[in-house]
Design an enzyme around this catalytic site. Structure first.
Site, PDB file in Angstrom:
ATOM      1  N   GLU A  33       1.137  -1.394   0.082  1.00  0.00           N
ATOM      2  CA  GLU A  33      -0.446  -0.157   0.225  1.00  0.00           C
ATOM      3  C   GLU A  33       0.697   1.445  -0.374  1.00  0.00           C
ATOM      4  OE1 GLU A  33      -3.558   0.635  -0.585  1.00  0.00           O
ATOM      5  OE2 GLU A  33      -3.415  -1.595  -0.982  1.00  0.00           O
ATOM      6  N   TYR A 116      -6.988   6.110   4.402  1.00  0.00           N
ATOM      7  CA  TYR A 116      -7.209   5.126   3.554  1.00  0.00           C
ATOM      8  C   TYR A 116      -5.920   3.564   3.796  1.00  0.00           C
ATOM      9  CZ  TYR A 116      -5.710   2.589  -0.683  1.00  0.00           C
ATOM     10  OH  TYR A 116      -5.368   1.577  -1.276  1.00  0.00           O
ATOM     11  N   ASP A 134      -9.933   5.491  -2.061  1.00  0.00           N
ATOM     12  CA  ASP A 134      -8.891   6.344  -2.846  1.00  0.00           C
ATOM     13  C   ASP A 134      -9.788   6.798  -4.001  1.00  0.00           C
ATOM     14  OD1 ASP A 134      -9.673   4.017  -4.138  1.00  0.00           O
ATOM     15  OD2 ASP A 134      -7.653   3.616  -4.761  1.00  0.00           O
TER      16      ASP A 134
END
Ligand code: SF4
Length: 351
Positions: A33, A116, A134
């Site tokens: 991520e 997020y 997102d």
């Protein structure tokens, strides 16, 4: 419309096989991520594989040398991500004995992790019911529900979060979240959404109302700051000089040639005069490179070459031999200069 069922059915048939989707190891998911923020999947893949190979556990990352981590990060940009990863790994090591936290608030508390990313890790690794929002999700929701609220306003963000939470499958939040993000990346793309063959073809309100090209709405454009970097490449035989960027600024802790930054675009003659005043040495040639575009800054770089060291040296300078840059993490701007020079693609101007 059964949003979650439709989007997860689409996902099962269309998803890309990506290595971070084959695991529920929270550390690997966190790495993926952070790497994928501001980075395309194709570019991020090699970095992800390199990081899980070089640092297979949180403890390995925590115990690693920052310079090695920055070296491994080189080329990805936004180096604060790498520094935050390192700081967060050390925190997990000391506070949680190297075990990645498994609740949303503790994940959110890690350096460099926003709402997020915390939702992504909590749902992908632990199947917790936190909806991800997102850029892809904003686009998909703003189109299907034809939402005209700006995504960069407080009201807009609140509304989108609320809708995402209501739609989230409570049985399988991980699958649902991955599905909506993938749908935004592959099907409902920014400029060429595939509306004619879409599971939401009949329900999509922006398609029906003809507002598709205006969704999502963004209020303000980010103000761009122009910066003018003059790099001084002092060559003395096979030696040259580097320095570390220590200030809280872009490329912090990376290495670069000695730098003269000025506040506006000056004529070449004016800069030459400035260099002579400051370093008592004349450059022999220079090269101008295209601008480097960062999210809030445009950097205009000029590279000045000298055939000697200046008499007065700065204490922070490091002398390196034979252009051995591989031991030092360097910004893309320097990397590009070296690449172009090695490939003789650089237009150099003699003085
Ligand atoms: S119909 Fe078009 S705009 Fe609407 S969700 Fe599908 S791809 Fe996106």
């Amino acid at each position: 419309m059964n949003f979650s069922r439709q989007i997860t059915d689409w996902y099962r048939q269309n998803k890309r096989e990506l290595p971070w989707r084959q695991t529920n190891n929270p550390y690997f998911i966190w790495l993926s991520e952070i790497i994928l923020q501001q980075t395309r999947v194709a570019q991020g893949m090699d970095y992800y594989l390199k990081f899980i190979d070089h640092y297979p556990t949180v403890s390995d990352l925590a115990n690693a040398d920052e310079q090695d981590i920055l070296n491994d990060w080189q080329g990805l940009g936004y180096y604060s991500r790498a520094r935050n990863l390192h700081a967060a790994a050390k925190f997990i090591q000391s506070e949680y004995n190297g075990v990645f936290p498994s609740d949303y608030n503790s994940i959110l508390n890690l350096k460099g992790v926003g709402t997020y990313t915390a939702s992504a890790i909590a749902s992908f690794a632990f199947n917790l019911p936190h909806a991800v929002v997102d850029g892809n999700v904003y686009r998909v929701l703003s189109r299907i529900f034809d939402i005209s609220l700006p995504i960069d306003s407080n009201e807009g963000q609140k509304t989108f979060n609320q809708i995402a939470d209501e739609l989230l499958s409570k049985e399988n939040p991980s699958l649902h979240n991955q599905a909506i993000m993938e749908f935004g990346a592959l099907q409902c793309t920014p400029s060429t959404p595939n509306c004619s063959d879409c599971t939401f073809h009949l329900e999509c309100l922006a398609l029906k109302n003809g507002t598709l090209s205006e969704r999502p709405i963004k209020k303000g454009k980010t103000k761009i700051r122009n910066r003018y970097f003059h790099y001084l490449i002092f060559n003395n035989g096979n030696e040259t000089i580097l320095q570390k960027r220590i200030n809280k600024d872009i490329w912090q802790h990376l290495y670069e040639f000695p730098l003269l930054e000025v506040d506006q675009e000056y004529k070449i003659e004016e800069i030459k005069k400035l260099i002579l005043e400051k370093f008592q040495i004349n450059p022999i040639r220079y090269a101008i490179q295209k601008k480097h575009i960062l999210s809030h800054q445009h950097i205009y770089c000029t590279y000045w070459e000298f055939d000697a060291f200046p008499k007065k040296k700065d204490e922070s300078w490091i002398i390196i031999k034979d252009y051995t840059f591989s031991n030092y993490p360097i910004p893309r701007a320097i990397d590009r200069y070296l690449e172009e020079k090695n490939n003789s693609k650089q237009q150099q101007l003699q003085l």
